[in-house]
Design an enzyme around this catalytic site. Structure first.
Site, mmCIF file in Angstrom:
data_model
loop_
_atom_site.group_PDB
_atom_site.id
_atom_site.type_symbol
_atom_site.label_atom_id
_atom_site.label_comp_id
_atom_site.label_asym_id
_atom_site.label_seq_id
_atom_site.Cartn_x
_atom_site.Cartn_y
_atom_site.Cartn_z
ATOM 1 N N SER A 302 66.184 100.598 -15.613
ATOM 2 C CA SER A 302 67.439 100.572 -14.865
ATOM 3 C C SER A 302 68.587 101.271 -15.571
ATOM 4 O O SER A 302 68.672 101.275 -16.805
ATOM 5 C CB SER A 302 67.853 99.119 -14.616
ATOM 6 O OG SER A 302 66.868 98.419 -13.908
ATOM 7 N N HIS A 419 69.594 91.763 -11.370
ATOM 8 C CA HIS A 419 68.259 91.438 -11.874
ATOM 9 C C HIS A 419 68.178 90.063 -12.512
ATOM 10 O O HIS A 419 67.191 89.343 -12.336
ATOM 11 C CB HIS A 419 67.781 92.516 -12.851
ATOM 12 C CG HIS A 419 67.431 93.814 -12.182
ATOM 13 N ND1 HIS A 419 66.370 93.946 -11.316
ATOM 14 C CD2 HIS A 419 68.030 95.032 -12.221
ATOM 15 C CE1 HIS A 419 66.311 95.188 -10.855
ATOM 16 N NE2 HIS A 419 67.316 95.870 -11.386
#
Lengths: 488, 488
Positions: A302, A419
């Site tokens: 990410s 997340h």
């Protein structure tokens, strides 16, 4: 008298149709009226749509008089304090209780604005849901210009309806492959939000061996992916986007032991705030686990979109305070500048920077040097010695940003919040994970792996929501130890 | 002290879990708690479940104090009557408006009972929706025994949530064939509500040449048909269920010009009141139209469950009044008996009945004769001369029952209400459409075709809802003409 402009006439028609649709004597709104309403709305230009939405938000609310009456009735049914001791359910009390339930029910109904009823019926039509999603995209833009309470209320209601209509049980998971229509694949290219896709052939590589792409679709919006995710099947947890996007020889899938989620994109601006990505990640992880039991590790790769946005202002103000007191003596300092003076860099990091970048300048300020590097044309990246010098402090500061920086109890970085709320942990930081201009500008090229263990997600989610804990691996926590000394 | 019964312990556990699930500090309810709650609820016997539902309905309602506060706040924000003339949006008024929207929003939220929040989270779990549907089946039964306001409120809320979750956009249409699993086909046999299916082989005939079966499924309840419909492809509009069920030689499908919907069954008691049949019929009609363009006529072949239930009591009271005044003179009659005396049969019908059934009895009462026939062992059906005698008046009375008998503006017969509300018309009555015991007992063997023209459904639905009009074909309307004389 000024001539009536075309959009004004259409707007008048739109208003008329809205009234017709709402004030039918019965509860079934005719398809025909709603169909016309959609048609006319779509003919409106930006100005017309703003006004139409304003009308919808202010003139299609609740029946205020009815609501007030129901409230007064409800309050009159409240038990008398003097009777509170008497718990017996007398017939009259039972009647009062029944009346209270009825009034609650009626009030719930009376508090549904006419606009919501219009949306409900619209959603029942073929193509209605897509129309509403696009309408909300318009509404979101209008609110940016005119931040009115009525428009915000309309938006909140419509968003709530989307949440209900787009629950995971209704969404269809579809694996997107080269067998799909060019029309769908073209949409994927257009909607990609993380690592831009050049063209259809570039996309083909992301759908080939060692790669997967999955999207969530809703039966009422055929052919329109609402959110999609791209996965790479790798030997070990992936560390850079370069390997994922530009690897020439894909790994045979039987050798893969890790799944790397490297891109997730929401496609509809009108669905802003509706979180579909959470369900998608977990659904895909479960699916891959079932299909390929050799996959053990599920992580993301990410970006860290907020890192330098956070660090650079801090460097700027740290530079200012260190310039005010060049000697380091703080006896005569004002209290204010003391409070704001933060030690961003460790002494060892400052020394390393000065050694490599300081040159002959005795007054060289390591903070200024770092600031200049991060806001420059990033030539330093190309030279290993230069990059290695700033690597330890940037990685440490990045770990601090991810794990410690919060806003109203939530992680400051939106991707981290996403997340960790989903139940993942901060597993590893990757230096030069993204060498593109965007990657360097956002986070000095650093990328992060968030690790998903499906049997742990609930526990981690709870710890985050209840205690604000952002769980990380020991390797990442180590950056934040007081005695941290980097070894490259 | 009495020993604690096992179900009491389980109930205690259920209550405990309910509290745990609701009073989590955050909005995400853990899967684990909800899973346990479902498990424990299912262990409860009837008594335990009744009590659990009662607890849910009374102790998991709204936060009354909060609601009262919000109401008082809302009422305090109402514009002062004296200021009503001043329409300028002052800053303070704009603030008041914003406060009103916020309070509306908060009130909407505060009026959602805790039990509804529990249901929402339950629905998010795998298997949760099915659990809730079965729970509502329990709830409906409990309400039959204890018709409490709190239980009715709980039921109304859950029903509302089902309406939202089971919107047509989320339902999957599936054609049920002999290729489906035996497990699914066994469910169809068990769920058939109109014309009982003897066994799987009997079902096979209903899935073969010239026959279709379609069901609506929800992705969250795999393998469970929520509603299903059976269709016969025929040469002309079907007139009897005997031809449909027992025809030895099926018509080649290319020769079919009509589709006959002869059975529709809702399968889940917990979905009582949720109308899925309307969407299903139309969806299937559209599908068949697309697949087989030679199909021109779409009708049902429907029972008339309420006909004799309506007619027999009328015959009974008509018999009573005609026995009170055997001569027919009404000068000395009390006003009351005059009001209730209705001419059920035409003079010509009475004569025909007397001629064939009266025998030598001078005092024979045609109404009594008819009543006796309809409540007897139905031997009259087997003799054509006898059947032909009562046919005209029964068909006429049936037409009257279907088209004219209403309750609160809706058709008295529930099947009529269903189809006309869907937008169908009463197309034709069929004598001896159903010769089975059930058919004879319900409606003297008469069946009705409701005709669907997709382009007309909205108009007919509107006419029904707005004016209470039950549209019929000229052939059916003819029965109700004053000069009606039947020709067989």
């Amino acid at each position: 008298m000024l001539p009536v402009l075309p959009w004004q006439m259409i707007l008048k028609r739109v208003q008329q149709l809205m009234y017709e649709a709402i004030h039918m004597k019965n509860t079934d709104m005719p398809d025909k009226t709603l169909g016309l309403l959609r048609q006319e709305y779509l003919k409106l230009d930006w100005e017309g749509r703003s006004r139409a939405l304003l009308v919808l938000s202010t003139e299609f609310g609740i029946d205020n008089a009815r609501v007030v009456n129901l409230m007064r009735h409800y309050l009159s049914l409240q038990p008398d304090d003097s009777k509170r001791e008497i718990q017996k359910l007398e017939d009259s009390e039972r009647g009062v209780l029944a009346a209270r339930y009825r009034t609650e029910h009626d009030l719930r109904s009376a508090l549904v604005p006419l606009s919501s009823r219009l949306f409900e019926h619209m959603n029942g039509q073929v193509g209605g849901l897509k129309f509403l999603v696009d309408l909300r995209a318009d509404l979101i833009s209008v609110i940016k210009q005119q931040n009115l309470a009525s428009l915000r209320a309309l938006d909140a209601n419509l968003k709530g309806m989307f949440s209900t209509w787009l629950g995971p049980a209704c969404l269809e998971l579809h694996q997107i492959t080269w067998e799909d229509s060019a029309s769908l694949l073209e949409k994927i290219v257009g909607y990609e939000a993380v690592h831009p896709i050049s063209n259809l052939y570039d996309l083909k590589r992301r759908l080939g061996v060692g790669r997967r792409c999955y999207g969530y679709f809703h039966p009422a919006m055929p052919g329109e992916p609402l959110v999609f995710i791209e996965v790479a099947l790798t030997k070990d947890m992936g560390a850079s986007i370069q390997e994922v996007l530009f690897d020439e020889v894909p790994l045979p899938e039987s050798e893969a032991t890790a799944a790397l989620f490297y891109s997730i994109s929401s496609t509809q601006p009108g669905l802003k705030g509706i979180d579909l990505g959470n369900f998608l990640i977990k659904r895909v992880a479960r699916l891959l686990q079932q299909e390929m039991s050799q996959l053990q590790v599920f992580t993301t790769l990410s970006p860290i979109p907020g890192f330098l946005k956070w660090l650079i202002p801090k460097l700027v103000s740290a530079c200012k305070s260190s310039n005010v007191n060049p000697s380091g003596n703080s006896v005569d300092d004002t209290a204010a500048s003391n409070v704001f003076k933060e030690e961003l860099l460790h002494k060892s990091e400052e020394r390393a920077i000065l050694e490599v970048f300081g040159g002959d300048n005795k007054d060289a300020n390591p903070l200024e040097i770092l600031l200049r590097l991060l806001t420059s044309d990033q030539e330093w990246v190309k030279t290993e010695k230069l990059a290695d010098t700033v690597r330890p402090c940037l990685m440490r500061l990045c770990a601090r940003y991810l794990l410690r920086e919060k806003k109203r109890g939530k992680a400051l970085d939106p991707v981290t919040n996403f997340h960790v709320r989903n139940g993942a942990i901060v597993e590893r930081l990757n230096w030069m994970g993204n060498r593109s201009t965007k990657g360097l500008q956002e986070s000095a090229g650093i990328m992060v792996n968030y690790l998903y263990r499906l049997e742990k997600v609930e526990e981690i989610n709870q710890a985050y929501l209840n205690q604000g804990e952002i769980r990380a691996s020991p390797a990442v926590e180590e950056y934040l130890q007081p005695n941290y000394r980097a070894c490259i």
